[in-house]
Design a protein around this motif. Structure first.
Motif, PDB file in Angstrom:
ATOM      1  N   ARG A  20     -41.998   1.800 -33.308  1.00 37.39           N
ATOM      2  CA  ARG A  20     -40.908   2.525 -33.803  1.00 37.39           C
ATOM      3  C   ARG A  20     -40.715   3.795 -33.760  1.00 37.39           C
ATOM      4  NH1 ARG A  20     -35.576   0.528 -35.437  1.00 37.39           N
ATOM      5  NH2 ARG A  20     -34.408   2.791 -35.730  1.00 37.39           N
ATOM      6  N   ALA A  21     -41.767   4.435 -34.293  1.00 39.58           N
ATOM      7  CA  ALA A  21     -42.301   5.737 -34.679  1.00 39.58           C
ATOM      8  C   ALA A  21     -42.606   6.391 -32.740  1.00 39.58           C
ATOM      9  CB  ALA A  21     -43.361   6.011 -34.937  1.00 39.58           C
ATOM     10  N   LEU A  22     -43.372   5.260 -32.034  1.00 44.58           N
ATOM     11  CA  LEU A  22     -43.851   5.929 -30.480  1.00 44.58           C
ATOM     12  C   LEU A  22     -42.743   6.043 -29.723  1.00 44.58           C
ATOM     13  CD1 LEU A  22     -46.823   3.956 -29.707  1.00 44.58           C
ATOM     14  CD2 LEU A  22     -46.721   6.680 -29.965  1.00 44.58           C
ATOM     15  N   LEU A  23     -41.453   5.255 -30.127  1.00 42.85           N
ATOM     16  CA  LEU A  23     -39.192   4.916 -28.943  1.00 42.85           C
ATOM     17  C   LEU A  23     -39.405   7.247 -29.250  1.00 42.85           C
ATOM     18  CD1 LEU A  23     -39.357   1.561 -29.344  1.00 42.85           C
ATOM     19  CD2 LEU A  23     -40.653   2.218 -27.385  1.00 42.85           C
ATOM     20  N   THR A  24     -39.186   6.308 -30.678  1.00 41.30           N
ATOM     21  CA  THR A  24     -38.182   7.637 -31.023  1.00 41.30           C
ATOM     22  C   THR A  24     -39.373   8.706 -30.819  1.00 41.30           C
ATOM     23  OG1 THR A  24     -37.172   6.293 -33.335  1.00 41.30           O
ATOM     24  CG2 THR A  24     -37.704   8.714 -33.209  1.00 41.30           C
ATOM     25  N   ASP A  25     -40.141   8.987 -30.592  1.00 38.57           N
ATOM     26  CA  ASP A  25     -40.527   9.971 -31.221  1.00 38.57           C
ATOM     27  C   ASP A  25     -40.752  10.854 -29.109  1.00 38.57           C
ATOM     28  OD1 ASP A  25     -41.163  10.900 -33.672  1.00 38.57           O
ATOM     29  OD2 ASP A  25     -43.261  10.250 -33.473  1.00 38.57           O
ATOM     30  N   TRP A  26     -41.095   9.999 -28.488  1.00 38.25           N
ATOM     31  CA  TRP A  26     -40.991   9.961 -27.156  1.00 38.25           C
ATOM     32  C   TRP A  26     -39.169  10.346 -26.754  1.00 38.25           C
ATOM     33  CZ3 TRP A  26     -43.700  11.111 -23.118  1.00 38.25           C
ATOM     34  CH2 TRP A  26     -45.447  10.923 -22.904  1.00 38.25           C
ATOM     35  N   LEU A  27     -38.851   9.379 -26.670  1.00 36.06           N
ATOM     36  CA  LEU A  27     -37.455  10.212 -26.958  1.00 36.06           C
ATOM     37  C   LEU A  27     -37.019  11.805 -27.498  1.00 36.06           C
ATOM     38  CD1 LEU A  27     -34.470   9.137 -25.657  1.00 36.06           C
ATOM     39  CD2 LEU A  27     -33.982   8.134 -27.799  1.00 36.06           C
ATOM     40  N   ASN A  28     -37.204  11.225 -28.256  1.00 33.61           N
ATOM     41  CA  ASN A  28     -37.293  12.600 -28.395  1.00 33.61           C
ATOM     42  C   ASN A  28     -37.885  14.087 -27.671  1.00 33.61           C
ATOM     43  OD1 ASN A  28     -35.660  12.397 -30.725  1.00 33.61           O
ATOM     44  ND2 ASN A  28     -36.955  12.463 -32.366  1.00 33.61           N
ATOM     45  N   TYR A  29     -38.803  13.791 -27.253  1.00 30.05           N
ATOM     46  CA  TYR A  29     -40.382  14.719 -26.149  1.00 30.05           C
ATOM     47  C   TYR A  29     -38.985  14.969 -25.231  1.00 30.05           C
ATOM     48  CZ  TYR A  29     -43.714  15.935 -22.958  1.00 30.05           C
ATOM     49  OH  TYR A  29     -43.949  16.627 -22.181  1.00 30.05           O
ATOM     50  N   HIS A  30     -38.329  13.923 -24.252  1.00 26.27           N
ATOM     51  CA  HIS A  30     -37.277  14.148 -23.268  1.00 26.27           C
ATOM     52  C   HIS A  30     -36.530  14.597 -23.543  1.00 26.27           C
ATOM     53  CE1 HIS A  30     -39.743  11.890 -20.218  1.00 26.27           C
ATOM     54  NE2 HIS A  30     -40.316  11.105 -21.481  1.00 26.27           N
ATOM     55  N   ARG A  31     -35.626  14.205 -24.962  1.00 27.12           N
ATOM     56  CA  ARG A  31     -34.753  14.758 -25.411  1.00 27.12           C
ATOM     57  C   ARG A  31     -34.767  16.887 -25.009  1.00 27.12           C
ATOM     58  NH1 ARG A  31     -32.810  11.063 -30.175  1.00 27.12           N
ATOM     59  NH2 ARG A  31     -31.501   9.821 -29.463  1.00 27.12           N
ATOM     60  N   ASP A  32     -35.728  17.203 -25.838  1.00 26.27           N
ATOM     61  CA  ASP A  32     -36.383  18.058 -25.955  1.00 26.27           C
ATOM     62  C   ASP A  32     -36.462  19.530 -24.724  1.00 26.27           C
ATOM     63  OD1 ASP A  32     -35.648  18.484 -28.597  1.00 26.27           O
ATOM     64  OD2 ASP A  32     -38.043  17.686 -29.532  1.00 26.27           O
ATOM     65  N   THR A  33     -37.701  17.988 -23.897  1.00 30.25           N
ATOM     66  CA  THR A  33     -37.545  18.677 -22.659  1.00 30.25           C
ATOM     67  C   THR A  33     -36.794  18.911 -21.607  1.00 30.25           C
ATOM     68  OG1 THR A  33     -40.131  17.086 -22.383  1.00 30.25           O
ATOM     69  CG2 THR A  33     -39.141  17.614 -20.929  1.00 30.25           C
ATOM     70  N   LEU A  34     -35.195  18.364 -22.033  1.00 27.20           N
ATOM     71  CA  LEU A  34     -34.173  18.348 -20.731  1.00 27.20           C
ATOM     72  C   LEU A  34     -33.676  19.952 -21.480  1.00 27.20           C
ATOM     73  CD1 LEU A  34     -32.005  18.321 -18.607  1.00 27.20           C
ATOM     74  CD2 LEU A  34     -30.462  16.914 -20.220  1.00 27.20           C
ATOM     75  N   LEU A  35     -33.782  20.303 -23.012  1.00 29.85           N
ATOM     76  CA  LEU A  35     -33.298  21.359 -23.709  1.00 29.85           C
ATOM     77  C   LEU A  35     -34.166  22.834 -23.140  1.00 29.85           C
ATOM     78  CD1 LEU A  35     -32.008  20.471 -26.911  1.00 29.85           C
ATOM     79  CD2 LEU A  35     -30.894  21.253 -25.604  1.00 29.85           C
ATOM     80  N   HIS A  36     -35.581  21.993 -22.744  1.00 33.35           N
ATOM     81  CA  HIS A  36     -37.045  22.868 -22.300  1.00 33.35           C
ATOM     82  C   HIS A  36     -36.030  23.782 -20.678  1.00 33.35           C
ATOM     83  CE1 HIS A  36     -40.812  25.362 -22.050  1.00 33.35           C
ATOM     84  NE2 HIS A  36     -41.359  24.522 -21.331  1.00 33.35           N
ATOM     85  N   LYS A  37     -35.775  22.694 -20.391  1.00 35.64           N
ATOM     86  CA  LYS A  37     -35.887  23.310 -19.585  1.00 35.64           C
ATOM     87  C   LYS A  37     -34.215  24.681 -19.248  1.00 35.64           C
ATOM     88  CE  LYS A  37     -38.913  21.219 -17.401  1.00 35.64           C
ATOM     89  NZ  LYS A  37     -39.887  21.944 -16.464  1.00 35.64           N
ATOM     90  N   CYS A  38     -33.230  24.232 -19.608  1.00 34.53           N
ATOM     91  CA  CYS A  38     -32.050  24.674 -19.854  1.00 34.53           C
ATOM     92  C   CYS A  38     -32.160  26.208 -20.500  1.00 34.53           C
ATOM     93  CB  CYS A  38     -30.598  24.337 -20.376  1.00 34.53           C
ATOM     94  SG  CYS A  38     -30.636  22.737 -19.782  1.00 34.53           S
ATOM     95  N   LEU A 149     -35.977   1.812 -24.582  1.00 33.84           N
ATOM     96  CA  LEU A 149     -37.022   1.907 -23.746  1.00 33.84           C
ATOM     97  C   LEU A 149     -35.905   2.709 -22.202  1.00 33.84           C
ATOM     98  CD1 LEU A 149     -39.032  -1.070 -22.964  1.00 33.84           C
ATOM     99  CD2 LEU A 149     -40.287   1.023 -23.984  1.00 33.84           C
ATOM    100  N   HIS A 150     -34.474   2.114 -22.025  1.00 31.87           N
ATOM    101  CA  HIS A 150     -33.907   2.698 -20.741  1.00 31.87           C
ATOM    102  C   HIS A 150     -34.092   4.310 -20.579  1.00 31.87           C
ATOM    103  CE1 HIS A 150     -30.961   2.584 -17.652  1.00 31.87           C
ATOM    104  NE2 HIS A 150     -29.745   3.585 -19.215  1.00 31.87           N
ATOM    105  N   MET A 151     -33.475   4.559 -23.200  1.00 34.69           N
ATOM    106  CA  MET A 151     -33.522   6.057 -22.510  1.00 34.69           C
ATOM    107  C   MET A 151     -34.197   6.921 -21.967  1.00 34.69           C
ATOM    108  SD  MET A 151     -29.815   5.992 -23.502  1.00 34.69           S
ATOM    109  CE  MET A 151     -30.237   8.107 -23.777  1.00 34.69           C
ATOM    110  N   ILE A 152     -35.674   6.283 -22.634  1.00 34.38           N
ATOM    111  CA  ILE A 152     -36.727   6.936 -22.106  1.00 34.38           C
ATOM    112  C   ILE A 152     -36.803   7.627 -20.562  1.00 34.38           C
ATOM    113  CG2 ILE A 152     -39.334   7.108 -21.878  1.00 34.38           C
ATOM    114  CD1 ILE A 152     -38.753   6.274 -24.930  1.00 34.38           C
ATOM    115  N   GLU A 153     -36.822   6.390 -20.134  1.00 35.69           N
ATOM    116  CA  GLU A 153     -36.384   6.633 -18.364  1.00 35.69           C
ATOM    117  C   GLU A 153     -35.508   7.052 -17.727  1.00 35.69           C
ATOM    118  OE1 GLU A 153     -34.789   5.797 -14.907  1.00 35.69           O
ATOM    119  OE2 GLU A 153     -33.542   4.048 -16.722  1.00 35.69           O
ATOM    120  N   GLU A 154     -34.557   6.938 -18.512  1.00 34.71           N
ATOM    121  CA  GLU A 154     -33.686   7.731 -17.703  1.00 34.71           C
ATOM    122  C   GLU A 154     -33.153   9.592 -17.676  1.00 34.71           C
ATOM    123  OE1 GLU A 154     -28.630   8.386 -17.317  1.00 34.71           O
ATOM    124  OE2 GLU A 154     -30.332   6.436 -17.225  1.00 34.71           O
TER     125      GLU A 154
END
Length: 175
Positions: A20-38, A149-154
């Motif tokens: 659960r922690a890995l899934l949550t943290d990977w999703l947060n990493y990708h959320r932050d990455t999009l913000l970082h790109k902006c 998993l789908h959200m991480i992929e998205e």
């Protein structure tokens, strides 16, 4: 003064932990990455389309992923009766139409939707299932684990788009 997307203190991808922690943290990493790109871009840069005829822009990606967070976590998984953010019946690409969009409002909506999505999943079992009605009328059973998993992929796919758009805008590359 020209509005610019805020800088972000991006969380790093996880290396160890429970599922659960890995899934949550990977999703947060990708959320932050999009913000970082902006980060640091003006409203006009955020609205700039990738390449004609596509309407894809960084602000469009923010709006799209705001919708996706709401759809998967709140509407589909949690069954919350919350309206769509855009009129998809009038325009299937409504979230990508950013010519008059307000980036400050869209970034605030993105952050709020992430918080609401996290709240919808909090304390719920990864094996908890829900039924998704497909466009062809068939039903499919999915789990909260599948949604993560789908959200991480998205996000991963769209962060690749964001890389290319950002490089086109100002030459910035990297993760």
């Amino acid at each position: 003064m020209t509005w610019k997307a805020p800088e972000i203190d991006r969380r790093h991808e996880p290396h160890l932990g429970a599922e659960r922690a890995l899934l949550t943290d990977w999703l947060n990493y990708h959320r932050d990455t999009l913000l970082h790109k902006c980060a640091g871009l003006t409203a006009d840069q955020l609205r700039t389309a990738s390449v004609a005829p596509s309407p894809l822009s960084l602000l469009g990606l923010i709006r799209h992923l705001t919708y996706v967070e709401r759809a998967w976590f709140r509407q589909r998984f949690a069954g919350q009766d919350v309206p769509d953010l855009y009129d998809f019946a009038a325009d299937p690409d409504a979230e990508f139409r950013v010519e008059t969009a307000d980036p400050e409002a869209d970034f605030a909506a993105f952050r709020a939707e992430i918080e609401a999505a996290d709240d919808a999943a909090a304390g719920r079992d990864l094996d908890e299932e829900f039924t998704l009605r497909r466009r062809d009328g068939s039903d499919e059973r999915l789990s909260l684990r599948w949604v993560y998993l789908h959200m991480i992929e998205e996000y991963a796919r769209h962060n690749g788009h964001a890389d290319l758009i950002r490089e086109r805008l100002d030459g910035v590359t990297g993760d």
